[in-house]
Structures are given as C-alpha cells and as structure tokens.
Design a protein around this motif. Structure first.
Motif, PDB file in Angstrom:
ATOM      1  N   UNK A  15       0.814  -1.213   0.000  1.00 51.07           N
ATOM      2  CA  UNK A  15       0.000   0.000   0.000  1.00 51.07           C
ATOM      3  C   UNK A  15       0.849   1.264   0.000  1.00 51.07           C
ATOM      4  N   UNK A  16       2.061   1.198   0.510  1.00 47.50           N
ATOM      5  CA  UNK A  16       2.928   2.378   0.538  1.00 47.50           C
ATOM      6  C   UNK A  16       3.341   2.807  -0.859  1.00 47.50           C
ATOM      7  N   UNK A  17       3.355   1.889  -1.809  1.00 41.87           N
ATOM      8  CA  UNK A  17       3.785   2.197  -3.172  1.00 41.87           C
ATOM      9  C   UNK A  17       2.657   2.651  -4.085  1.00 41.87           C
ATOM     10  N   UNK A  18       1.422   2.654  -3.587  1.00 39.76           N
ATOM     11  CA  UNK A  18       0.302   3.058  -4.425  1.00 39.76           C
ATOM     12  C   UNK A  18       0.245   4.572  -4.528  1.00 39.76           C
ATOM     13  N   UNK A  19      -0.089   5.096  -5.705  1.00 39.90           N
ATOM     14  CA  UNK A  19      -0.215   6.548  -5.838  1.00 39.90           C
ATOM     15  C   UNK A  19      -1.376   7.064  -4.993  1.00 39.90           C
ATOM     16  N   UNK A  20      -1.249   8.259  -4.403  1.00 35.52           N
ATOM     17  CA  UNK A  20      -2.297   8.790  -3.530  1.00 35.52           C
ATOM     18  C   UNK A  20      -3.658   8.915  -4.198  1.00 35.52           C
ATOM     19  N   UNK A  21      -3.704   9.176  -5.491  1.00 31.27           N
ATOM     20  CA  UNK A  21      -5.002   9.326  -6.169  1.00 31.27           C
ATOM     21  C   UNK A  21      -5.765   8.012  -6.268  1.00 31.27           C
ATOM     22  N   UNK A  26     -11.061   8.094   3.574  1.00 28.46           N
ATOM     23  CA  UNK A  26     -11.813   7.505   4.673  1.00 28.46           C
ATOM     24  C   UNK A  26     -12.783   8.546   5.200  1.00 28.46           C
ATOM     25  N   UNK A  27     -13.951   8.098   5.655  1.00 34.57           N
ATOM     26  CA  UNK A  27     -14.933   9.013   6.221  1.00 34.57           C
ATOM     27  C   UNK A  27     -14.427   9.634   7.512  1.00 34.57           C
ATOM     28  N   UNK A  28     -13.713   8.879   8.304  1.00 32.80           N
ATOM     29  CA  UNK A  28     -13.222   9.329   9.596  1.00 32.80           C
ATOM     30  C   UNK A  28     -11.705   9.450   9.515  1.00 32.80           C
ATOM     31  N   UNK A  29     -11.185  10.675   9.679  1.00 28.40           N
ATOM     32  CA  UNK A  29      -9.745  10.891   9.554  1.00 28.40           C
ATOM     33  C   UNK A  29      -8.954  10.136  10.622  1.00 28.40           C
ATOM     34  N   UNK A  30      -9.543   9.924  11.812  1.00 26.33           N
ATOM     35  CA  UNK A  30      -8.826   9.169  12.847  1.00 26.33           C
ATOM     36  C   UNK A  30      -8.629   7.713  12.417  1.00 26.33           C
ATOM     37  N   UNK A  31      -9.610   7.173  11.686  1.00 27.57           N
ATOM     38  CA  UNK A  31      -9.470   5.813  11.157  1.00 27.57           C
ATOM     39  C   UNK A  31      -8.336   5.766  10.144  1.00 27.57           C
ATOM     40  N   UNK A  32      -8.258   6.760   9.295  1.00 29.07           N
ATOM     41  CA  UNK A  32      -7.191   6.807   8.289  1.00 29.07           C
ATOM     42  C   UNK A  32      -5.825   6.894   8.949  1.00 29.07           C
ATOM     43  N   UNK A  33      -5.729   7.709  10.002  1.00 29.55           N
ATOM     44  CA  UNK A  33      -4.448   7.861  10.692  1.00 29.55           C
ATOM     45  C   UNK A  33      -4.042   6.560  11.380  1.00 29.55           C
ATOM     46  N   UNK A  34      -5.007   5.883  11.987  1.00 28.49           N
ATOM     47  CA  UNK A  34      -4.701   4.638  12.700  1.00 28.49           C
ATOM     48  C   UNK A  34      -4.272   3.538  11.749  1.00 28.49           C
ATOM     49  N   UNK A  35      -4.921   3.448  10.589  1.00 28.37           N
ATOM     50  CA  UNK A  35      -4.614   2.379   9.645  1.00 28.37           C
ATOM     51  C   UNK A  35      -3.402   2.704   8.790  1.00 28.37           C
ATOM     52  N   UNK A  36      -3.219   3.980   8.459  1.00 27.63           N
ATOM     53  CA  UNK A  36      -2.124   4.472   7.626  1.00 27.63           C
ATOM     54  C   UNK A  36      -1.835   3.513   6.472  1.00 27.63           C
ATOM     55  N   UNK A  37      -0.558   3.222   6.250  1.00 26.64           N
ATOM     56  CA  UNK A  37      -0.170   2.336   5.150  1.00 26.64           C
ATOM     57  C   UNK A  37       0.203   0.948   5.648  1.00 26.64           C
ATOM     58  N   UNK A  38      -0.268   0.564   6.808  1.00 24.59           N
ATOM     59  CA  UNK A  38       0.124  -0.701   7.422  1.00 24.59           C
ATOM     60  C   UNK A  38      -0.743  -1.840   6.908  1.00 24.59           C
ATOM     61  N   UNK A  39      -0.399  -2.344   5.776  1.00 21.47           N
ATOM     62  CA  UNK A  39      -1.168  -3.441   5.209  1.00 21.47           C
ATOM     63  C   UNK A  39      -0.707  -3.750   3.797  1.00 21.47           C
ATOM     64  N   UNK A  63      -7.199  -5.623  11.106  1.00 18.82           N
ATOM     65  CA  UNK A  63      -8.156  -4.726  11.754  1.00 18.82           C
ATOM     66  C   UNK A  63      -9.225  -4.254  10.785  1.00 18.82           C
ATOM     67  N   UNK A  64      -8.927  -4.317   9.500  1.00 21.53           N
ATOM     68  CA  UNK A  64      -9.895  -3.880   8.499  1.00 21.53           C
ATOM     69  C   UNK A  64      -9.613  -4.612   7.197  1.00 21.53           C
ATOM     70  N   UNK A  65     -10.668  -5.017   6.506  1.00 22.45           N
ATOM     71  CA  UNK A  65     -10.519  -5.662   5.194  1.00 22.45           C
ATOM     72  C   UNK A  65     -11.655  -5.183   4.302  1.00 22.45           C
ATOM     73  N   UNK A  66     -11.335  -4.940   3.054  1.00 20.57           N
ATOM     74  CA  UNK A  66     -12.351  -4.515   2.099  1.00 20.57           C
ATOM     75  C   UNK A  66     -12.044  -5.078   0.733  1.00 20.57           C
ATOM     76  N   UNK A 101      -3.734  -3.258   9.032  1.00 16.01           N
ATOM     77  CA  UNK A 101      -3.468  -3.570  10.423  1.00 16.01           C
ATOM     78  C   UNK A 101      -3.358  -2.265  11.212  1.00 16.01           C
ATOM     79  N   UNK A 102      -3.804  -2.308  12.440  1.00 17.52           N
ATOM     80  CA  UNK A 102      -3.710  -1.166  13.328  1.00 17.52           C
ATOM     81  C   UNK A 102      -2.257  -0.973  13.717  1.00 17.52           C
ATOM     82  N   UNK A 103      -1.794   0.275  13.671  1.00 19.23           N
ATOM     83  CA  UNK A 103      -0.424   0.580  14.059  1.00 19.23           C
ATOM     84  C   UNK A 103      -0.481   1.224  15.441  1.00 19.23           C
ATOM     85  N   UNK A 104       0.081   0.547  16.411  1.00 18.12           N
ATOM     86  CA  UNK A 104       0.093   1.069  17.773  1.00 18.12           C
ATOM     87  C   UNK A 104       1.458   1.661  18.056  1.00 18.12           C
ATOM     88  N   UNK A 105       1.486   2.908  18.547  1.00 19.15           N
ATOM     89  CA  UNK A 105       2.801   3.560  18.813  1.00 19.15           C
ATOM     90  C   UNK A 105       3.559   2.894  19.939  1.00 19.15           C
TER      91      UNK A 105
END
Length: 105
Positions: A15-21, A26-39, A63-66, A101-105
């Motif tokens: 997922x880190x190599x995918x272009x941003x477009x 995500x509807x909820x920015x906190x969800x986007x931050x938690x999931x980031x590119x970890x998957x 933590x999330x699959x689609x 996957x959820x990224x825990x600090x």
C-alpha cells in the motif's frame, strides 16, 4: 493462505507504493491515521468458473478488510473472524482485497 484450489493469488501489492489518487478517502480521519499504510492488497482470480466462499488466512489478525475495484474504491467491507478474512468470489472474478493492520505507537 487460501482454503480453496479454485482461486489463485496473482499479485501482492504494498500500500505504501500506491499513488495517492488511487486511495479512497476515509470518512473518519482518525481511522485513516490509525490504519495508515500498514497493510497490503492481493489480487485474486477465480479459475474454475464456480462461486466460491474463500478464506484468506493470515498469521496476524487484520483490523480492516475490504474488497475494492481496480481504482481503489471500496466495493464492500469484508468480515474478519480471528485471523481469517472471508471473501465471496463469483465465477472467473478478478478482484482486489485490501487488508490493513492497526499501528500502535
């Protein structure tokens, strides 16, 4: 690991190599931050022309699959049971499954 012979993984995507477009907002920015590119995402191909209920097993619980289209837009959220993602496959279907996957600090 897939539980059936009639479905093949044809591609694994970081997922880190995918272009941003290509990423769906995500509807909820906190969800986007938690999931980031970890998957990752996998492309699957149903090869036998039959409907399949596929179990995609992982060594770590997601933590999330689609299921998504080739542009990265969500087709549907997928159920997760322990470390297994459940996917319905139509005959000769080619589709991507994104697992995060959820990224825990």
């Amino acid at each position: 690991h897939l539980n059936t012979k009639g479905v093949q993984l044809t591609r694994v995507m970081n997922l880190k190599n995918e272009p941003p477009e290509s990423r769906e907002p995500w509807e909820d920015e906190s969800e986007a931050a938690a999931l980031s590119d970890s998957g990752f995402a996998v492309r699957r191909l149903a090869t036998e022309g039959r409907h399949r209920r596929v179990k995609l097993a992982r060594f770590r619980k997601p933590d999330h699959a689609r299921q998504r289209d080739f542009r990265g837009c969500t087709l549907n959220d997928l159920p997760i049971e322990e470390d297994v993602v459940h996917v319905e496959m139509m005959p000769y279907e080619i589709a991507d499954v994104e697992i995060r996957f959820d990224v825990k600090p």
